[in-house]
Design an enzyme around this catalytic site. Structure first.
Site, PDB file in Angstrom:
ATOM      1  N   LYS A  22     -46.607 -31.978  29.626  1.00  9.98           N
ATOM      2  CA  LYS A  22     -46.419 -30.676  30.261  1.00  9.98           C
ATOM      3  C   LYS A  22     -45.193 -29.971  29.699  1.00  9.98           C
ATOM      4  O   LYS A  22     -45.244 -28.791  29.331  1.00  9.98           O
ATOM      5  CB  LYS A  22     -46.276 -30.888  31.781  1.00  9.98           C
ATOM      6  CG  LYS A  22     -46.387 -29.630  32.576  1.00  9.98           C
ATOM      7  CD  LYS A  22     -46.288 -29.926  34.082  1.00  9.98           C
ATOM      8  CE  LYS A  22     -47.575 -30.558  34.613  1.00  9.98           C
ATOM      9  NZ  LYS A  22     -47.429 -31.027  36.003  1.00  9.98           N
ATOM     10  N   ARG A  92     -41.895 -30.723  38.788  1.00  8.45           N
ATOM     11  CA  ARG A  92     -43.168 -31.364  38.471  1.00  8.45           C
ATOM     12  C   ARG A  92     -42.958 -32.524  37.523  1.00  8.45           C
ATOM     13  O   ARG A  92     -42.177 -32.451  36.589  1.00  8.45           O
ATOM     14  CB  ARG A  92     -44.108 -30.380  37.747  1.00  8.45           C
ATOM     15  CG  ARG A  92     -44.580 -29.239  38.560  1.00  8.45           C
ATOM     16  CD  ARG A  92     -45.348 -28.276  37.641  1.00  8.45           C
ATOM     17  NE  ARG A  92     -45.422 -26.941  38.217  1.00  8.45           N
ATOM     18  CZ  ARG A  92     -46.534 -26.442  38.769  1.00  8.45           C
ATOM     19  NH1 ARG A  92     -47.633 -27.149  38.802  1.00  8.45           N
ATOM     20  NH2 ARG A  92     -46.522 -25.226  39.261  1.00  8.45           N
ATOM     21  N   GLY A 101     -52.596 -35.670  38.937  1.00  7.31           N
ATOM     22  CA  GLY A 101     -52.480 -35.955  40.364  1.00  7.31           C
ATOM     23  C   GLY A 101     -51.884 -37.298  40.701  1.00  7.31           C
ATOM     24  O   GLY A 101     -51.787 -37.670  41.862  1.00  7.31           O
ATOM     25  N   MET A 103     -48.822 -38.482  39.895  1.00  9.89           N
ATOM     26  CA  MET A 103     -47.415 -38.463  40.275  1.00  9.89           C
ATOM     27  C   MET A 103     -47.131 -37.218  41.100  1.00  9.89           C
ATOM     28  O   MET A 103     -48.034 -36.469  41.422  1.00  9.89           O
ATOM     29  CB  MET A 103     -46.550 -38.545  39.034  1.00  9.89           C
ATOM     30  CG  MET A 103     -46.626 -39.946  38.415  1.00  9.89           C
ATOM     31  SD  MET A 103     -45.726 -40.029  36.891  1.00  9.89           S
ATOM     32  CE  MET A 103     -46.523 -38.772  35.921  1.00  9.89           C
ATOM     33  N   ARG A 333     -53.057 -27.646  28.492  1.00  9.06           N
ATOM     34  CA  ARG A 333     -53.240 -28.997  27.928  1.00  9.06           C
ATOM     35  C   ARG A 333     -54.662 -29.087  27.417  1.00  9.06           C
ATOM     36  O   ARG A 333     -55.527 -28.268  27.774  1.00  9.06           O
ATOM     37  CB  ARG A 333     -53.000 -30.067  28.988  1.00  9.06           C
ATOM     38  CG  ARG A 333     -53.883 -29.917  30.197  1.00  9.06           C
ATOM     39  CD  ARG A 333     -53.536 -30.932  31.283  1.00  9.06           C
ATOM     40  NE  ARG A 333     -54.273 -30.613  32.505  1.00  9.06           N
ATOM     41  CZ  ARG A 333     -54.015 -31.167  33.686  1.00  9.06           C
ATOM     42  NH1 ARG A 333     -53.033 -32.033  33.808  1.00  9.06           N
ATOM     43  NH2 ARG A 333     -54.732 -30.862  34.744  1.00  9.06           N
ATOM     44  N   HIS A 451     -59.754 -32.779  42.455  1.00 10.48           N
ATOM     45  CA  HIS A 451     -59.322 -34.136  42.097  1.00 10.48           C
ATOM     46  C   HIS A 451     -60.514 -35.040  41.797  1.00 10.48           C
ATOM     47  O   HIS A 451     -60.572 -35.714  40.773  1.00 10.48           O
ATOM     48  CB  HIS A 451     -58.484 -34.714  43.234  1.00 10.48           C
ATOM     49  CG  HIS A 451     -58.023 -36.114  42.975  1.00 10.48           C
ATOM     50  ND1 HIS A 451     -58.694 -37.206  43.465  1.00 10.48           N
ATOM     51  CD2 HIS A 451     -56.994 -36.581  42.251  1.00 10.48           C
ATOM     52  CE1 HIS A 451     -58.070 -38.302  43.062  1.00 10.48           C
ATOM     53  NE2 HIS A 451     -57.028 -37.940  42.320  1.00 10.48           N
ATOM     54  N   ARG A 613     -79.538 -68.024  18.404  1.00  9.71           N
ATOM     55  CA  ARG A 613     -78.751 -69.155  18.865  1.00  9.71           C
ATOM     56  C   ARG A 613     -79.657 -70.216  19.492  1.00  9.71           C
ATOM     57  O   ARG A 613     -80.502 -69.897  20.325  1.00  9.71           O
ATOM     58  CB  ARG A 613     -77.726 -68.706  19.915  1.00  9.71           C
ATOM     59  CG  ARG A 613     -76.871 -69.868  20.394  1.00  9.71           C
ATOM     60  CD  ARG A 613     -75.837 -69.455  21.404  1.00  9.71           C
ATOM     61  NE  ARG A 613     -76.444 -69.105  22.676  1.00  9.71           N
ATOM     62  CZ  ARG A 613     -75.751 -68.651  23.717  1.00  9.71           C
ATOM     63  NH1 ARG A 613     -74.458 -68.455  23.616  1.00  9.71           N
ATOM     64  NH2 ARG A 613     -76.351 -68.355  24.852  1.00  9.71           N
ATOM     65  N   GLU A 741     -66.434 -70.964  19.926  1.00 11.04           N
ATOM     66  CA  GLU A 741     -66.208 -70.568  21.316  1.00 11.04           C
ATOM     67  C   GLU A 741     -65.365 -71.589  22.076  1.00 11.04           C
ATOM     68  O   GLU A 741     -65.237 -71.522  23.290  1.00 11.04           O
ATOM     69  CB  GLU A 741     -67.537 -70.322  22.035  1.00 11.04           C
ATOM     70  CG  GLU A 741     -68.539 -71.438  21.859  1.00 11.04           C
ATOM     71  CD  GLU A 741     -69.925 -71.085  22.411  1.00 11.04           C
ATOM     72  OE1 GLU A 741     -70.030 -70.249  23.293  1.00 11.04           O
ATOM     73  OE2 GLU A 741     -70.909 -71.695  21.933  1.00 11.04           O
ATOM     74  N   SER A 760     -69.662 -66.920  14.359  1.00 14.16           N
ATOM     75  CA  SER A 760     -69.722 -65.874  15.359  1.00 14.16           C
ATOM     76  C   SER A 760     -68.868 -66.322  16.539  1.00 14.16           C
ATOM     77  O   SER A 760     -69.116 -67.372  17.125  1.00 14.16           O
ATOM     78  CB  SER A 760     -71.171 -65.644  15.786  1.00 14.16           C
ATOM     79  OG  SER A 760     -71.222 -64.672  16.795  1.00 14.16           O
ATOM     80  N   GLY A 762     -67.753 -66.581  20.134  1.00 11.35           N
ATOM     81  CA  GLY A 762     -68.229 -66.370  21.499  1.00 11.35           C
ATOM     82  C   GLY A 762     -67.007 -66.190  22.377  1.00 11.35           C
ATOM     83  O   GLY A 762     -66.443 -67.157  22.870  1.00 11.35           O
ATOM     84  N   THR A 763     -66.594 -64.938  22.531  1.00  8.64           N
ATOM     85  CA  THR A 763     -65.309 -64.714  23.203  1.00  8.64           C
ATOM     86  C   THR A 763     -65.361 -64.999  24.693  1.00  8.64           C
ATOM     87  O   THR A 763     -64.324 -65.230  25.307  1.00  8.64           O
ATOM     88  CB  THR A 763     -64.829 -63.270  22.981  1.00  8.64           C
ATOM     89  OG1 THR A 763     -65.877 -62.385  23.369  1.00  8.64           O
ATOM     90  CG2 THR A 763     -64.465 -63.037  21.536  1.00  8.64           C
ATOM     91  N   ASN A 764     -66.563 -64.979  25.290  1.00 11.50           N
ATOM     92  CA  ASN A 764     -66.614 -65.279  26.729  1.00 11.50           C
ATOM     93  C   ASN A 764     -66.163 -66.706  26.995  1.00 11.50           C
ATOM     94  O   ASN A 764     -65.238 -66.948  27.763  1.00 11.50           O
ATOM     95  CB  ASN A 764     -68.025 -65.077  27.271  1.00 11.50           C
ATOM     96  CG  ASN A 764     -68.482 -63.643  27.169  1.00 11.50           C
ATOM     97  OD1 ASN A 764     -67.681 -62.768  26.833  1.00 11.50           O
ATOM     98  ND2 ASN A 764     -69.736 -63.395  27.433  1.00 11.50           N
ATOM     99  N   ASP A 765     -66.817 -67.657  26.346  1.00 15.54           N
ATOM    100  CA  ASP A 765     -66.427 -69.050  26.562  1.00 15.54           C
ATOM    101  C   ASP A 765     -65.031 -69.325  26.025  1.00 15.54           C
ATOM    102  O   ASP A 765     -64.249 -70.044  26.634  1.00 15.54           O
ATOM    103  CB  ASP A 765     -67.441 -70.004  25.907  1.00 15.54           C
ATOM    104  CG  ASP A 765     -68.609 -70.263  26.842  1.00 15.54           C
ATOM    105  OD1 ASP A 765     -68.744 -69.517  27.828  1.00 15.54           O
ATOM    106  OD2 ASP A 765     -69.366 -71.209  26.606  1.00 15.54           O
ATOM    107  N   CYS A 827     -69.446 -62.031  19.110  1.00  9.70           N
ATOM    108  CA  CYS A 827     -70.633 -61.736  19.922  1.00  9.70           C
ATOM    109  C   CYS A 827     -70.368 -61.826  21.413  1.00  9.70           C
ATOM    110  O   CYS A 827     -71.289 -61.780  22.204  1.00  9.70           O
ATOM    111  CB  CYS A 827     -71.813 -62.599  19.520  1.00  9.70           C
ATOM    112  SG  CYS A 827     -71.609 -64.327  19.928  1.00  9.70           S
ATOM    113  N   TYR A 847     -68.426 -58.025  11.637  1.00  9.03           N
ATOM    114  CA  TYR A 847     -69.253 -57.244  12.545  1.00  9.03           C
ATOM    115  C   TYR A 847     -68.909 -57.615  13.979  1.00  9.03           C
ATOM    116  O   TYR A 847     -68.392 -58.708  14.236  1.00  9.03           O
ATOM    117  CB  TYR A 847     -70.746 -57.469  12.299  1.00  9.03           C
ATOM    118  CG  TYR A 847     -71.216 -58.832  12.724  1.00  9.03           C
ATOM    119  CD1 TYR A 847     -71.645 -59.063  14.038  1.00  9.03           C
ATOM    120  CD2 TYR A 847     -71.230 -59.898  11.835  1.00  9.03           C
ATOM    121  CE1 TYR A 847     -72.047 -60.317  14.448  1.00  9.03           C
ATOM    122  CE2 TYR A 847     -71.629 -61.158  12.228  1.00  9.03           C
ATOM    123  CZ  TYR A 847     -72.036 -61.361  13.546  1.00  9.03           C
ATOM    124  OH  TYR A 847     -72.415 -62.608  13.945  1.00  9.03           O
TER     125      TYR A 847
END
Lengths: 869, 869
Positions: A22, A92, A101, A103, A333, A451, A613, A741, A760, A762-765, A827, A847
């Site tokens: 601002k 402000r 909104g 702050m 803005r 808002h 898999r 994983e 590959s 396996g980011t979850n496990d 993956c 990838y």
């Protein structure tokens, strides 16, 4: 040390980081010669120093503020002390990133019991006391946390007692109200300071502190804004949109924020201050009407709006005030907009040669893309749907859920796994956490820039505002829509694109890819280096993925295929077989099913690569648990139920996540993996004979040790060669890779790479093991973790770069040591997360793979990651 | 390229790596002038080259063997082709590390149908055909895997048919036996080669291959011998202990291998070949008897024995043969011995000034120490015990278990968690896997140097041999001890120190620390740098730990304390409390219990440091599961059972290992941790007032994120300060540290170090998470993993250096970056593992912590780790 305070007209290039968005824009507009009320900005750095050590205010900042106020008095020829030229200011907040909104703001600062009388003489009683009572209310709220409702109640009581509205009070009655407001301070053990400079000090400190209020923190977490930046504070001399009927205030977008149409879009209120528009208390009028009411001011505004858009090369969101026909620009803005609008505007700006294609690609956020492919209601179903109410189409999308009337209830229902629609008279920043978890937001009051509307568009949540025919009774947790009474928990459906609210559940469908999106993503693909694959296995999901532009399939799970009624019976036979004959017979049936599955899957992805898999979950997941089901199964297998039950019990595990699953099944039950690979290659060969080009990629899950991989790869390779022989075809290329994983797999990635054609992650496990978290169980403590700010980001949504990311980085480096050019992908869930993608780009991933609906956003994100790299 | 073959007399320093232990010793003895039959050694390198590529034999090795045989013929003036000076040779394996009985040996090689007749003329018919039939039997077994039993059966049948023993056969009948043996080859589609050189080639290749037989591999795994070393092959001209009654063969230790007494200890058989002694088929006579029977040879032997012991500076295990009164030394090696003997010998050698203290510390294996603190039977109980049989006290210790008669059954019972006693007529190398899992081994035949005795002593397993009164019926799985019939599964107790076998279960007690052990460990402590702490929490375990020389307590768990009947009820009240009052009341009771616990614990460890870990397991572990127990609990709590059941169900977790436990409880239920810390400090203060010096070390478990640690440390520190204030004492030093047991904790160790006074690696959980293994569930696949050699070492027993070790190393380095001198320990299972300790030494760990009984061995291991570092 930087200066602590800058006047708007000071020539500096400090920019947003120091002055906040601002403040920087006010300075910029002042330089451009726009009619901006005079003022100055206290820097974000001052805020941080204050938050670290509050004595900084007394020791240093205070004298700078006094000097600046003196200068402002000279500039405006008004004064904090003199009675004839009253200086009133607004205070402000303004951070580097817009946090609408979140702050605090205080207007009309500088009034007190005595000055308000002079002010009333200079203007009129109603206006002066309106300003003063607003000041008391805002000051009480912001500085002393006295709930605004308390003031409203006091006003309401007095209005009732006097039987007239505040604007019609006599000066004496107005003073009576002020005294009542001041008593409210006293009951809270504080007092309203009469000295304008003391007001300013307290207000400034309160705005600094509002950086760390809960809703601001939550907003920053959602929008990935760092917590250490602080907010600037802008002190600006007041102009008054509430000075009468040739005054007013408004908010205007230079283009339509919903559609992107190149035409002014906005609202204004005659005789009002800015808060009235944003808060949604009165429903404003469209900006075009201003042309008739105040044509000069309108013309002037149109001119400045064009100037600002050209200057900033983007659609602007401009706040203005007209004081006695004189126009002031209070703020500009880059305007928030719907995805559709963002896309339209970006493409238009490229067509207008104001933006390059690269800039256009960088300008759209991947989250915005998600909105474009949000579901809409099925037209056919809509004709029969019962329409409850119509409001403004504030944010597109379609959603169904259970009705709730408070943010708390929304959170509570959400925690129980329910989908909720939050309906409020109007929303306020306090509601933010409830809004985040809602499928849609509906308000009975407020406009397109209220808002609710602004926040919902920012989050891509479906929203309808100004639905005035709704009568909400918060106490009884019901609402009336005409003669229909709805209670908490009732199902409603919301269409954010049409502004309609319906009774009950309505099926949704997905929007066709529009041409604008295709265009943008085509540009994005030109700039991308990371490829985007999909996690999909059903033919319809595979089709969706390809349609959305997936460059291949990164993860086709095979276990879902065993859950059909016939199939699961054969799977159960395999698991519970008492002799080899029974085992082999069932396995042969599964082979037939799988062959047909893979044939259809390969066909669906055409010539694109697909990683399949092998079986991953533990065997007991395929078995029944209730005694009823067990009895049925026993009958099917011609066995005694107690016997079957015993076998099932033996297969149970204490920690299935860490149990007998993934490649561990491949080691103990090699025939199942062999069957799967046989099915994959039989299908591939069949398709090849039909003229398709198929290159199977087989993935082995949950490897923790190189010997596992070596063992399984060995027998799978044998099976593949046997299959080529049986089918009498020349061997063709294929790949066998592994899923990374487990933490240990990362640590020995160099060795695993020797026996792997691709990796590959396996980011979850991997996230589960690295943190020692079970996703099934974290519900028991994760809310505490969020409340206590122990875990700000959900590591299952956004990659934990510090821990999990470090392991992935290490593994990639180790793998490349062994095989420089090996294909490496992601993956897990975070693969499609725009905040995680730049990290994957940086560490050399080839990838990412995500669910089909996340592909368009991911295509954009990978392009951006490459462009900013 | 090294030479492929060395003659014993060739001066070379190639040593054990190239020549194997046996070959190197034969060369050494030849150089010392001892009467060693001539021969040569084919190197381990040749073995490896052959195992990698079998064509190496034809292409290279063969011609070297032919040349060496020619040279041996010249040296011995005997020949493979001439009939009058028959050269017969033995072919023996010999690896760098002793692997007794694990690989193959063939004796009498060089005989054939024709040469046996000449040999019979030179000696006598019975002897010659005994040799030849042995050759056929061993050759068939080793080269063609024809089970030895087949030959025995053929021999037995013929003996029965002719109604006389083989030694009494006529030459024609002997030839009949040979023909029958040769037919056995034919039925296995092979033939016995008549050409001596061809016999030698095949035998050499077979011995090479025996390096990779299953039992050899298992032996290497148990003894941590690398698989890539290969075995040498020793070709030595034969001498004949079976040449009549002034011939014989024996095995002698230069000191007593059971007690260490400095006196020859051994056995011999008149008219026998070496295999007869080792195999335990005939029960041999003590070596002293030889003095009377063949005094010259005996005197000569005593002389050489002394010479060899002096030369090797260690007790020797010597094989000798007397051929017509002429003594030959066939082999010497450092003798295997009991722990007690090892200790006695090492201390004696130091006293005799033949060893330094350092050498003595390095000479004893930590596993040997374990034997010294093995339990023995309680004398009082022994008086009432029913003695079943008495045999030779082959390996000390005392054990109770279920009777099994085969190695397979032993493994099977062991897998079910049962303790087994393996009883066999005699054991053979095929039994090794069953022996490993047995509590004790008992044989009805064989002496103190039989296979069972040697292997059992090596493993520290209690063993009784030559228990001749036992009549074992393997088919019916029973055995008769006098008139008592015992069946598989019956409970028996074995005392390996007295040689007694008892009926039923007998309670054991632990041997007092003997002075020799104290002496050795005192020396060890001088050389150690790693400290040894204990994992203990009961007062009696703490006492044992301190008695065994623990330098402190590395892990005192607090959850066990909540399991007493009264305590668990209060704990359940805390967990299921419906209001704050109930919660606080129960917590106060727990506080009282804990205060008393900690008071006693601090007192037991005196002035030594003790790390107390705060509550770790998930809440549901404290709750009942059966409906009966739930009903009782509901009554106690005055609640409805269904309600209690509901609450319990809500607390269940899918993967408790990854669930709501450890510091996650500290975050969600801070009052429990606060209670524990209050109890710790109240006790510490009480003791301090009584004049003790207590410095509490509090450990926070399962940390994965620095905010967890920061949050908990903050409120714990507050609690501690409050406690000091309440108790009106001056604050004294204390430490708050964290357990590192999650991969992520390792990755962010630098940040965790900022809020931690110490680190303690919990390797059990860290191994679970790094591999993604649940110890509760690996039973379902771990056997497959071992069979398929996918996982050779149990990573929960010996640190997985490649994966888990890498994480620990990384964490230590990161922690030291933040705090150079921070104390870092290991408190998981592998902390007490002698094979893992050198790694911990290398990466800069300060202390390891293990269960009390492992402390003496660990004290030695840490000294050795420092000395070899």
């Amino acid at each position: 040390m930087n200066k602590l305070i800058y006047f708007f007209e000071e020539d500096n290039n400090s920019g947003k980081e120091l002055l906040g968005g601002k403040g920087a824009n006010l300075a910029e507009m002042t330089k451009l010669g726009l009619p901006v009320p005079s003022g100055f900005t206290i820097t974000t750095e001052s805020c941080i120093r204050f938050l670290n050590d509050e004595t900084f205010f007394e020791k240093e900042l205070k004298e700078h503020i006094i000097a600046s106020i003196n200068k402002l008095e000279q500039q405006t020829n008004k004064s904090f002390t003199e009675e004839n030229h009253l200086l009133l200011v607004s205070v402000r907040s303004g951070a580097a990133s817009s946090m609408p909104g979140m702050m605090d703001t205080i207007l009309n600062l500088g009034l007190n019991d005595k000055r308000v009388r002079s002010f009333a003489k200079l203007t009129n009683v109603a206006f002066a006391y309106d300003c003063y009572s607003r000041l008391l209310q805002m000051f009480g709220d912001v500085v002393y946390s006295i709930n605004k409702e308390n003031f409203n109640r006091v006003r309401h009581d007095l209005e009732k007692q006097l039987n007239k509205k505040q604007q019609d009070f006599s000066e004496e009655q107005q003073q009576q109200l002020i005294e009542a407001f001041k008593s409210l301070f006293i009951t809270h053990d504080v007092r309203f300071p009469q000295d304008p400079i003391e007001q300013l000090f307290e207000a400034t400190k309160a705005v600094f502190k509002s950086w760390n209020n809960q809703r601001a923190k939550v907003y920053r977490e959602i929008h990935h804004i760092p917590h250490h930046l602080g907010t600037a504070v802008n002190i600006q001399s007041m102009v008054f949109g509430n000075s009468g009927n040739n005054s007013g205030t408004g908010v205007v977008f230079t283009r339509n924020p919903s559609t992107g149409e190149n035409k002014l879009f906005g609202e204004f209120l005659i005789n009002a201050q800015g808060e009235d528009v944003v808060a949604g208390i009165r429903t404003p009028e469209p900006i075009e009407t201003l042309q008739n009411l105040l044509p000069t001011a309108y013309k002037e505004f149109v001119h400045y709006a064009e100037q600002l858009e050209k200057h900033y090369k983007d659609m602007q969101d401009i706040e203005f005030t007209i004081e006695n026909e004189k126009l002031f620009i209070l703020q500009t803005r880059n305007g928030k907009r719907t995805a559709k609008a963002a896309l339209q505007i970006a493409l238009d700006l490229v067509a207008e040669q104001r933006l390059t294609k690269k800039e256009a690609v960088l300008r759209i956020s991947p989250e915005a893309i998600d909105q474009l492919i949000h579901p809409i209601f099925d037209e056919k179903e809509l004709t029969n749907a019962k329409l409850l109410a119509t409001g403004l189409p504030a944010s597109p999308g379609a959603a169904t859920g259970e009705l709730v009337f408070t943010a708390e209830k929304a959170k509570e229902y959400h925690a129980l796994g329910k989908k909720v629609i939050l309906v409020r008279q109007e929303t306020s920043p306090e509601d933010i956490e409830g809004m985040v978890v809602s499928q849609a937001i509906v308000t009975s009051r407020g406009g397109m820039t209220s808002h609710a509307a602004v926040v919902a568009r920012g989050m891509g949540t479906c929203c309808v505002t100004g639905c005035e025919s709704l009568h909400i009774q918060e106490e009884s947790k019901t609402m009336m829509c005409g003669d229909i009474r709805l209670a908490e928990g009732d199902l409603v459906s919301v269409d954010g694109s049409s502004g309609c609210l319906y009774l009950g559940d309505i099926p949704t469908i997905v929007v066709e890819n529009n041409q604008n999106l295709q265009q943008l993503l085509a540009w994005a693909d030109e700039y991308a280096s990371l490829k985007v694959r999909a996690n999909a296995e059903t033919v319809s999901d595979l089709q969706t993925a390809i349609d959305f532009g997936a460059s291949g399939i990164g993860l086709a799970r095979t276990e879902h295929m065993f859950f059909g009624e016939k199939r699961v019976l054969e799977m159960r036979r395999v698991i519970l077989a008492q002799d080899n004959q029974e085992f082999e017979a069932a396995l042969t049936k599964l082979l037939e099913f799988q062959q047909e599955d893979f044939y259809q899957m390969f066909k669906a992805v055409h010539d694109k690569p697909m990683i399949i898999r092998l079986l991953d979950p533990p065997m007991h997941e395929f078995l029944p648990h209730t005694m009823n089901e067990i009895n049925t199964l026993a009958k099917q297998l011609k066995r005694r139920p107690s016997e079957v039950q015993n076998q099932i019990e033996k297969l149970q595990e204490t920690n299935p996540m860490l149990g007998h699953r993934g490649c561990r099944l491949g080691i103990t039950e090699p025939k199942i993996y062999q069957m799967q690979v046989r099915a994959i290659f039989n299908s591939a060969i069949k398709l090849m004979k039909e003229g398709f080009l198929v290159r199977p990629e087989v993935m082995i899950p949950l490897v923790s040790e190189e010997n596992e991989l070596r063992n399984i790869k060995e027998f799978l390779t044998e099976t593949v060669l046997e299959t080529f022989k049986e089918q009498q075809v020349e061997p063709f290329p294929y790949e066998i890779g592994t899923m990374i994983e487990l933490p240990r797999a990362c640590l020995i990635a160099d060795r695993l790479a020797m026996n792997s054609d691709f990796f590959s992650f396996g980011t979850n496990d991997l996230t589960q093991m690295t943190f020692g978290f079970s996703r099934d169980d974290i519900g028991k403590f994760i809310n505490s973790y969020k409340e206590k700010e122990i875990m700000v980001q959900d590591p299952f949504q956004t990659l934990d770069q510090t821990g999990v990311g470090e392991l992935i980085k290490l593994a990639v480096a180790k793998a490349r040591q062994t095989k420089e050019g090996m294909m490496i992908g992601i993956c897990g869930e975070v693969g499609g997360d725009p905040y995680s993608i730049p990290f994957f780009q940086k560490i050399g991933i080839d990838y990412i793979s995500c669910s089909p609906y996340r592909i368009p956003a991911a295509r954009l994100a990978v392009a951006q990651a490459n462009l900013i790299n």
